[in-house]
Structures are given as structure tokens and as C-alpha cells.
Enzyme design. Structure first.
Site, short mmCIF file in Angstrom:
data_model
loop_
_atom_site.label_atom_id
_atom_site.label_comp_id
_atom_site.label_asym_id
_atom_site.label_seq_id
_atom_site.Cartn_x
_atom_site.Cartn_y
_atom_site.Cartn_z
N SER A 13 34.58 44.22 16.55
CA SER A 13 35.09 43.28 17.58
C SER A 13 33.96 42.94 18.55
O SER A 13 32.84 43.44 18.41
CB SER A 13 36.27 43.92 18.31
OG SER A 13 35.86 45.12 18.90
N SER A 14 34.24 42.11 19.51
CA SER A 14 33.27 41.70 20.55
C SER A 14 32.05 41.00 19.98
O SER A 14 30.93 41.23 20.42
CB SER A 14 32.79 42.90 21.38
OG SER A 14 33.86 43.59 21.89
N LEU A 15 32.25 40.16 18.98
CA LEU A 15 31.10 39.45 18.40
C LEU A 15 30.84 38.13 19.12
O LEU A 15 29.86 37.45 18.83
CB LEU A 15 31.37 39.15 16.92
CG LEU A 15 31.27 40.33 15.98
CD1 LEU A 15 31.66 39.91 14.58
CD2 LEU A 15 29.85 40.89 15.97
N GLY A 16 31.71 37.77 20.01
CA GLY A 16 31.53 36.49 20.70
C GLY A 16 32.26 35.35 20.01
O GLY A 16 31.83 34.20 20.04
N ASP A 146 43.13 44.47 10.82
CA ASP A 146 43.96 45.13 11.82
C ASP A 146 45.44 44.96 11.43
O ASP A 146 45.85 43.86 11.03
CB ASP A 146 43.82 44.46 13.21
CG ASP A 146 42.43 44.61 13.79
OD1 ASP A 146 41.65 45.42 13.25
OD2 ASP A 146 42.11 43.89 14.77
N GLU A 148 48.13 44.84 13.31
CA GLU A 148 48.87 43.87 14.13
C GLU A 148 48.52 42.43 13.78
O GLU A 148 49.30 41.52 14.02
CB GLU A 148 48.58 44.02 15.63
CG GLU A 148 49.01 45.28 16.25
CD GLU A 148 47.82 46.19 16.48
OE1 GLU A 148 46.87 46.12 15.67
OE2 GLU A 148 47.86 46.95 17.46
N CYS A 380 41.88 35.75 47.29
CA CYS A 380 43.21 36.35 47.16
C CYS A 380 43.30 37.64 47.98
O CYS A 380 43.35 37.58 49.19
CB CYS A 380 43.55 36.54 45.69
SG CYS A 380 45.32 36.47 45.41
N MET A 383 41.00 37.63 50.76
CA MET A 383 41.41 36.86 51.94
C MET A 383 42.39 37.70 52.77
O MET A 383 42.26 37.82 53.98
CB MET A 383 42.09 35.56 51.54
CG MET A 383 42.76 34.85 52.71
SD MET A 383 44.23 33.98 52.16
CE MET A 383 44.67 33.03 53.57
N GLU A 404 52.12 45.48 50.70
CA GLU A 404 51.83 45.92 49.33
C GLU A 404 51.66 47.44 49.26
O GLU A 404 52.02 48.05 48.28
CB GLU A 404 50.57 45.21 48.80
CG GLU A 404 50.32 45.50 47.33
CD GLU A 404 49.22 44.66 46.71
OE1 GLU A 404 48.65 43.78 47.38
OE2 GLU A 404 48.91 44.91 45.52
N HIS A 519 42.62 31.21 43.47
CA HIS A 519 41.46 31.62 42.66
C HIS A 519 40.60 30.41 42.27
O HIS A 519 40.76 29.86 41.18
CB HIS A 519 41.94 32.34 41.40
CG HIS A 519 42.54 33.68 41.70
ND1 HIS A 519 41.78 34.81 41.82
CD2 HIS A 519 43.81 34.05 41.95
CE1 HIS A 519 42.56 35.84 42.11
NE2 HIS A 519 43.80 35.39 42.19
N GLU A 521 37.64 30.34 41.30
CA GLU A 521 36.73 30.62 40.18
C GLU A 521 37.29 30.11 38.85
O GLU A 521 36.54 29.84 37.92
CB GLU A 521 36.44 32.13 40.10
CG GLU A 521 37.59 33.05 39.63
CD GLU A 521 38.54 33.46 40.76
OE1 GLU A 521 38.54 32.80 41.82
OE2 GLU A 521 39.29 34.44 40.57
#
Ligand code: GLN
Length: 547
Positions: A13-16, A146, A148, A380, A383, A404, A519, A521
Site C-alpha cells: 500500500s501507500s504507492l501513491g 485484500d 475487504e 476551527c 480559533m 467540549e 477550514h 485549507e
């Protein structure tokens, strides 16, 4: 009707995969095609909203209020196409829909099975809005093999078979490990991975091979022969210095050409890559550097704040500087004076977060930024904590806190400057929540309008007094305290259109101190840096000149 590209992964996994998919989307756009990207995730959570950022990285929120996989962030950043609820699905969501239908009796007494009921649900999902675009790119999360993932692989196999010939293409990402001892790139894991795919009925058309070394012709031919693809459909994916180089890189590797060839689109429209040339020029030729501290909780896993890191990079591109981000664990300030750690930074950012852990340190970071006139961007929770800091240390509300985590215990009362939001207006209907509601999907989520005060710093930065930004939170700053806070200089410069919910606060007598409830970003792009991030980095650049 759209052409479909299915992107799968093998070996590790994590190959982009997400980046390769996003880059292909950008390249198809550069050739004049419209695209939409989708992610199908095999995990059983209904959506990633309930997963810890430690486990799964950031939760990306869409305009229409879905909590989705962070790959959708890459898709948006590379294509500029706003993702929707219908661009991300998990096994959990698919199964819960199937089970709901079963309970309602929609299946008319049939036995419910993975094939065809689950696979049909997946196929229906894939084809949503297929008439709207030229290309639909669907990435399957996880790796082939996998447990799943099987229903998804089966569904895309069936889907391609249901379509007219030539309408679907399979692109498979794998890894070519390099054996130092023999100085060779090994193709066997890729061969096995393709074999695994073929055993479930999927024959890849294009192989994208992640490798730390260039792939010699001999290896490409070998892969082509053993995996039954054309040699020019073996695409190398080498490590890149910046992800924003990826579209140009994949173009040089002729990935877009291979895709168009496979669909027999001839002659291929010429690409216009000016946007990406400019992006690469800005990334690789900065004229200076600024240092920004992100004071957060999930600092061990950078993916937890993926969009923030990217938006800062975009802000740097807008100002032609490199932004060096350092992750500072907020809990450090429980033991240490923040001044020692934060002194050398040109700006401080406190990101979003949940729960009490780390909040003391973040409040100290906000105080340090306010007192030392260091540019501060609070997002968020960042702030909310800046408001608590102002209330406690400037407005004299020494017991200011947030519902919270602060609870009325014994005699000790607190001022709920930040309170639990239980109803609000979305479009033209009212949304209501109770304290014991489900954790998933019950926040103020998605795009909401805000109205900015004429003459405020933020109105100047946005160049407008009407904005729309994405939200993901349960708590709000209480307007009850507005007068007290404004009297000491913390202006509520952005509000929800009905004036009930504070969206932005800014310190009047500070060079750059802004807290936003949303957010920003999530909407920043390399070719369209978000104004708040562009101006935040500009302020940091200014500070860097002063120190
Ligand atoms: N925990 C806070 C809330 O729910 C802030 C959320 C966030 O930073 N995304 O309101």
C-alpha cells in the site's frame, strides 16, 4: 457517456495511487477533457469521519458536507473540481445501504448476497453522474488480494463487462523493489500482483510501476511480456521532489498518451500544461524561506494535517517562498515555556482538533503569538482556543472555557465562551442535534456562507465581504461574549448570514492574528492558493525580514 478508468494497487500500500490518479485527471483536463475522480474504500467504517487522524490521516470535507478520504483532497488540488458526497464510498456505506433496503423490503423477499446485491450497489455508485464528464476516474483503496476489497474488484470487473467495448480501462499501480546486492529492479512482485488481478477477471491495460530507480527498457519489455500489456503502457513512477511535479512527470512518461491510445482517441488533443509549468516553476525556484510552526496534537503523522501542509505550500508559491513547516506537539508546552520553542518561527498555525488533550499548549501558543505580534492563523479549534485565550487573559473572564471538555464540577463554574451547537440553519432549513446523537456525520458539515465586516482585515484579504467555506465542528463561539471581547480589540469580523454564528475573529492591533471557524485549507489549490494562506505566508515573509 463517460469513459471509465479504474485504478487499482498491488504489492504494497501507500504507492501513491491517489496522486497518480489525480495527476492523470489533471493531464486529461490539460487535453481539454472534463473529469471527475472517485474513491472506493474497502474498510467497514461508513465514512472516515469516525476514524482517528492517527490511523487514517485527515478527513476531507466536501462542499455538500461529506466526510471523505484524504485522497479526495489530492483530486481537488490537482483538478480544481469540487468533490461531492457521491465521490467517496466505503464498504460500510455500501453495506448499510443494502441492509436498509433489505429492511424496507425493497428486495421483494430475495436472499441478499454479495453478488449481485452488494456489487450492484457499487456499480450504481460508480455510474452516478456518468453523463456529466468525459472521464470518470475511480480509485479502489487498498491492494488487490485484500479480503475487504473483493466486492469492489468484482464490481468493476462486471461494470467494464456491462459497458460497450473500449469504454473502460484498468490501470494498476505496483512496486518494483531494487535489490542492492544484485543491483537489479525486480519485476516478480508485479507479475504476481497482475496474476492475482487476472485471477479475478481483471486484465490491466496500463501498469504504473513505483520505483526508486529508472526502469531500463529490458525490464519494461519483461513486464509487458509477462503481464500482457504493451511496452509503452509500462509507466515508471519514480520518487519526486514535489508532488506538484507529478502531472508534468507523468506527461513525460507518456501516461496520458497511453490512456488515450488505449481508448483509441486519435489524434490525441494537444495538452496545455502552462498551469503546471508555472506551478513547478514556483515550487522549484523560491526566492526565500519562511518557517511556520504548526502547534497540534497529531504531529507524528503528517497526513493528519495534509490539506493544511499543502495549503501552506500553495501560500508559499503565491509569495515565491519555500514554507518550512515544523510540527510542534502542543503538549510540550505543558512542561516548557512556549517562548523557547516558538521564538524562531515567522508564523504560528493552530489547526483543528477534537478533545481536551493538547488544548492548554495551543492556548499558550495563541497567547505567545498575540503578545509577540507573530502572525497567527487559528483554524476551527485553533480559533476557539484563541477566543478562550482572549477571554481569559485580556477580557478578564478568567474561567472562560469550552463545553467540549469543561464541565461544571462542584462549585467551580466556567464561562462557556465556546458552547455546544444544537441547532443551526442550513440553506433554508433548520438542523437540530441532541447531545447523545451518533458521532458520525452529526457536525455542522460542508459549505456555509459568511458575511465579513466592511473594512476588516479579512475582507481585504478575500477582496469580498461574502464568502463560502467548509465546516466540520460541533461547537461554536458564543455571541453572548462578543461585546466584551470586541471592547478589548478582538473583532468578530465574519459572521453567519443570520448573525448568530461567529465565523472569523481578528485582533485589531496585531499585524496578522486571524481565527476562522471553518477550514480554508480544504479549498486551496497550487494554481489558486487560498487567499488566507497566501496572505498568512506573506505576513510570515514580512516577519522573516524583521528578525
Ligand atoms: N472540536 C471542535 C468542535 O467540534 C473543533 C473541531 C475542529 O477543529 N474541526 O467544534
Amino acid at each position: 457517456m463517460a469513459r471509465f478508468v479504474f485504478i487499482t494497487g498491488g504489492v504494497v500500500s501507500s504507492l501513491g495511487k491517489g496522486l497518480a490518479s489525480a495527476s492523470l485527471g489533471a493531464l486529461l483536463q490539460a487535453r481539454g477533457f472534463s473529469v471527475r475522480l472517485r474513491k472506493l474504500d474497502p474498510y467497514l467504517n461508513v465514512d472516515p469521519g469516525t476514524m482517528s487522524p492517527f490511523e487514517h490521516g485527515e478527513v476531507f470535507v466536501t462542499d455538500d458536507g461529506a466526510e471523505t478520504d484524504l485522497d479526495l483532497g489530492h483530486y481537488e488540488r490537482f483538478t480544481g473540481v469540487a468533490a461531492r458526497k457521491t465521490d467517496s464510498v466505503s464498504s460500510g456505506r455500501i453495506y448499510s445501504t443494502v441492509l436498509e433496503k433489505e429492511r424496507r423490503g425493497d428486495y421483494l423477499g430475495k436472499t441478499i448476497q454479495v453478488i449481485p446485491h452488494v456489487t450492484n450497489e457499487i456499480k450504481d455508485f460508480i455510474s452516478i453522474g456518468e453523463d456529466e464528464v468525459d472521464f470518470m476516474l475511480c480509485e479502489i483503496g487498498g491492494t488487490v488480494g485484500d479480503i475487504e476489497g473483493l466486492p469492489f474488484f468484482e464490481a468493476i470487473r462486471q461494470f467494464a463487462n456491462d459497458q460497450p467495448r473500449g469504454q473502460c480501462l484498468f490501470m494498476h499501480l505496483t512496486l518494483l523493489p531494487f535489490l542492492k546486492a544484485s543491483g537489479e529492479l525486480k519485476t516478480k512482485p508485479t507479475q504476481h500482483s497482475v496474476k492475482e488481478l487476472r485471477s479475478i477477471g481483471i486484465a490491466p491495460d496500463i501498469l504504473v510501476c513505483r520505483s526508486e530507480h529508472p526502469i531500463p527498457m529490458k525490464e519494461r519489455e519483461k513486464l509487458a511480456l509477462f503481464c500482457n500489456v504493451r511496452p509503452d503502457s509500462v509507466i515508471a513512477a519514480l520518487d519526486l521532489k514535489s508532488i506538484y511535479e507529478a502531472p508534468l512527470y507523468f506527461h513525460r512518461e507518456r501516461l496520458d498518451q497511453a490512456v488515450l491510445d488505449a481508448f483509441q482517441i486519435t489524434p490525441a488533443p494537444k495538452p496545455n500544461l502552462a498551469r503546471w509549468d508555472d506551478v513547478a516553476d514556483r515550487v522549484f525556484n523560491p526566492e526565500g524561506e519562511v518557517k511556520v510552526a504548526i502547534v497540534g496534537k497529531y504531529t507524528q503523522l503528517e497526513d493528519a494535517y495534509k490539506s493544511i501542509a499543502e495549503a501552506l505550500t500553495h501560500g508559499g508559491m503565491a509569495n515565491r517562498v519555500k514554507v518550512r513547516v515544523e510540527w510542534v506537539d502542543a503538549e510540550l508546552f505543558d512542561r516548557e515555556d512556549p517562548a523557547i520553542c516558538l521564538q524562531g518561527f515567522h508564523a504560528i498555525l493552530v489547526p483543528g482538533g477534537f478533545g481536551e488533550r493538547g488544548t492548554k499548549g495551543k492556548i499558550k501558543a495563541a497567547q505567545f503569538a498575540r503578545e509577540h505580534k507573530v502572525p497567527y492563523l487559528g483554524i476551527c479549534l485553533g480559533m476557539q482556543l484563541a477566543v478562550i485565550e482572549a477571554a481569559r487573559n485580556v477580557a478578564g473572564l478568567t474561567n472562560a472555557g469550552s463545553e467540549e471538555w469543561d464541565h461544571e464540577a462542584g462549585q467551580k463554574r466556567f464561562e462557556p465562551v465556546v458552547y455546544h451547537l444544537k441547532e443551526w440553519v442550513q440553506g433554508n432549513h433548520k438542523v437540530e442535534r441532541k447531545v447523545g446523537d451518533d458521532k458520525g456525520g452529526t457536525m455542522r458539515l460542508g459549505a456555509y456562507d459568511a458575511v465579513l465586516s466592511e473594512g476588516s482585515k479579512v475582507a481585504g484579504i478575500y477582496g469580498s465581504t461574502n464568502i463560502e467555506e467548509r465546516h466540520r465542528h460541533r461547537y461554536e463561539v458564543d455571541t453572548k461574549y462578543r461585546d466584551k471581547l470586541e471592547a478589548v480589540g478582538l473583532k468578530f469580523s465574519g459572521m453567519s448570514p443570520d448573525g448568530r454564528l461567529p465565523e472569523i475573529v481578528e485582533w485589531e492591533d496585531h499585524p496578522w492574528f486571524i481565527g476562522v471557524q471553518f477550514h480554508p485549507e480544504l479549498k486551496s489549490k497550487p494554481f489558486e492558493p487560498h487567499p488566507l494562506f497566501a496572505d498568512f505566508v506573506r505576513a510570515a515573509k514580512e516577519t522573516s525580514r524583521l528578525v
